[in-house]
Motif scaffolding. Structure first.
Motif, mmCIF file in Angstrom:
data_model
loop_
_atom_site.group_PDB
_atom_site.id
_atom_site.type_symbol
_atom_site.label_atom_id
_atom_site.label_comp_id
_atom_site.label_asym_id
_atom_site.label_seq_id
_atom_site.Cartn_x
_atom_site.Cartn_y
_atom_site.Cartn_z
ATOM 1 N N ASP A 1 0.847 -1.190 0.000
ATOM 2 C CA ASP A 1 0.000 0.000 0.000
ATOM 3 C C ASP A 1 0.889 1.249 0.000
ATOM 4 O O ASP A 1 1.812 1.348 0.811
ATOM 5 N N GLY A 2 0.618 2.158 -0.903
ATOM 6 C CA GLY A 2 1.378 3.402 -0.955
ATOM 7 C C GLY A 2 2.334 3.431 -2.133
ATOM 8 O O GLY A 2 2.510 2.443 -2.840
ATOM 9 N N ASP A 3 2.946 4.584 -2.321
ATOM 10 C CA ASP A 3 3.859 4.802 -3.436
ATOM 11 C C ASP A 3 5.298 4.674 -2.947
ATOM 12 O O ASP A 3 5.791 5.530 -2.209
ATOM 13 N N ALA A 4 5.961 3.587 -3.376
ATOM 14 C CA ALA A 4 7.334 3.335 -2.911
ATOM 15 C C ALA A 4 8.284 4.447 -3.333
ATOM 16 O O ALA A 4 9.326 4.645 -2.712
ATOM 17 N N GLY A 5 7.918 5.179 -4.376
ATOM 18 C CA GLY A 5 8.763 6.270 -4.839
ATOM 19 C C GLY A 5 8.929 7.355 -3.785
ATOM 20 O O GLY A 5 9.909 8.099 -3.793
ATOM 21 N N LEU A 6 7.999 7.419 -2.859
ATOM 22 C CA LEU A 6 8.063 8.433 -1.803
ATOM 23 C C LEU A 6 9.085 8.084 -0.727
ATOM 24 O O LEU A 6 9.406 8.910 0.124
ATOM 25 N N SER A 7 9.564 6.853 -0.761
ATOM 26 C CA SER A 7 10.416 6.401 0.342
ATOM 27 C C SER A 7 11.874 6.258 -0.059
ATOM 28 O O SER A 7 12.660 5.661 0.668
ATOM 29 N N ASP B 1 9.127 -4.401 -14.156
ATOM 30 C CA ASP B 1 8.981 -2.982 -14.487
ATOM 31 C C ASP B 1 10.322 -2.341 -14.867
ATOM 32 O O ASP B 1 10.449 -1.119 -14.859
ATOM 33 N N GLU B 2 11.290 -3.185 -15.197
ATOM 34 C CA GLU B 2 12.619 -2.711 -15.642
ATOM 35 C C GLU B 2 13.368 -1.944 -14.548
ATOM 36 O O GLU B 2 14.315 -1.232 -14.844
ATOM 37 N N ARG B 3 12.941 -2.070 -13.296
ATOM 38 C CA ARG B 3 13.623 -1.344 -12.222
ATOM 39 C C ARG B 3 14.492 -2.282 -11.374
ATOM 40 O O ARG B 3 14.839 -1.985 -10.241
ATOM 41 N N HIS B 4 14.817 -3.444 -11.946
ATOM 42 C CA HIS B 4 15.569 -4.430 -11.168
ATOM 43 C C HIS B 4 16.978 -3.935 -10.809
ATOM 44 O O HIS B 4 17.484 -4.252 -9.739
ATOM 45 N N LEU B 5 17.582 -3.144 -11.692
ATOM 46 C CA LEU B 5 18.922 -2.634 -11.379
ATOM 47 C C LEU B 5 18.872 -1.645 -10.210
ATOM 48 O O LEU B 5 19.746 -1.645 -9.347
ATOM 49 N N ALA B 6 17.817 -0.829 -10.197
ATOM 50 C CA ALA B 6 17.654 0.120 -9.092
ATOM 51 C C ALA B 6 17.437 -0.627 -7.782
ATOM 52 O O ALA B 6 17.978 -0.255 -6.732
ATOM 53 N N GLU C 1 17.598 -11.971 -18.150
ATOM 54 C CA GLU C 1 18.587 -12.094 -17.088
ATOM 55 C C GLU C 1 17.901 -11.807 -15.753
ATOM 56 O O GLU C 1 17.194 -10.805 -15.628
ATOM 57 N N ILE C 2 18.093 -12.684 -14.802
ATOM 58 C CA ILE C 2 17.493 -12.494 -13.484
ATOM 59 C C ILE C 2 18.622 -12.212 -12.488
ATOM 60 O O ILE C 2 19.461 -13.073 -12.214
ATOM 61 N N LEU C 3 18.610 -10.985 -11.959
ATOM 62 C CA LEU C 3 19.606 -10.619 -10.947
ATOM 63 C C LEU C 3 19.223 -11.295 -9.638
ATOM 64 O O LEU C 3 18.056 -11.239 -9.223
#
Lengths: 160, 57
Positions: free
Chosen positions: A55-61, A94-99, A129-131
């Motif tokens: 729940d919530g926007d992880a971008g805020l954290s 969501d292509e954010r695996h590197l982040a 590729e799975i990190l």
């Protein structure tokens, strides 16, 4: 001084914590003990570690240091049993695996006191590729064999 | 002799199926939790365990 967020029971199989920004993180483990079944003598207790924003926007954290501290606290409890082994994969949907990997790496290097060994891998699965990473306690009696097996699982078929 | 053209496909990792399953489990559970589901509902399907206690250690 910053402290971890309080951990709450979410249900019988998971826990959760809520950040100051109101984001709910769900933490759970799955039994992957069969992971090293092909390696003789390695009947280890292996879990996949998962953390999920419910729940919530992880971008805020992004700058919330207490999240890293809370994850470290979870692993401190987890590794109170030195035989425990954790593996996690970084979601690439969501292509954010590197982040995500960078964030975990940062937490690890910032807060690890040297008792936990982290080994990174990249598994090739068809065209993806799975990190992934392994966490093992330095005092695990099979530490070296576990790291060897983990590297071997990430190696491509035919590689030595 | 004529050489045949072959397309080299990248070889999978030895543990490809394990890591793929790990990612699939993670995504499926994410969907389940997003819909308000509990892990207890799917504990057997995904071998849910709780190796830590939050009630003090």
């Amino acid at each position: 001084m910053l402290s971890p967020y309080p951990l709450q029971e979410a249900d019988d199989f998971s826990c959760q914590f809520i950040t100051d920004a109101g984001i709910t993180y769900h933490v759970y483990f799955l039994d992957y003990s069969y992971m090293f079944a092909d390696y003789p003598g390695l009947a280890e207790i292996v879990y996949s570690f998962n953390i999920d924003v419910i729940d919530g926007d992880a971008g805020l954290s992004a700058e919330d240091e207490r999240i890293g501290l809370t994850v470290v606290e979870i692993f401190r409890i987890f590794f109170s049993r030195v035989e425990n082994v954790a593996v996690y994969v970084c979601d690439s949907a969501d292509e954010r695996h590197l982040a995500r990997k960078r964030k975990f790496d940062l937490w690890f290097w910032k807060y690890n006191d040297g008792t936990i060994i982290k080994e990174d891998g990249v598994a090739v699965v068809e065209d993806m590729e799975i990190l992934n990473s392994l966490l093992v306690h330095r005092r695990n009696p099979h530490c070296a064999e576990i790291i060897f097996a983990f590297k071997d699982l990430n190696a491509r078929s035919g590689e030595k | 002799m004529k050489k045949s053209a072959t397309i080299q496909k990248p070889l999978n990792s030895k543990g490809a199926s394990i890591f793929k399953k790990m990612l699939e489990d993670k995504n499926a559970i994410h969907q389940h939790l997003q819909k308000g589901g509990k892990l207890a509902d799917i504990k057997n399907k995904y071998r849910c365990v709780k190796p830590l206690s939050t009630s003090g250690s």
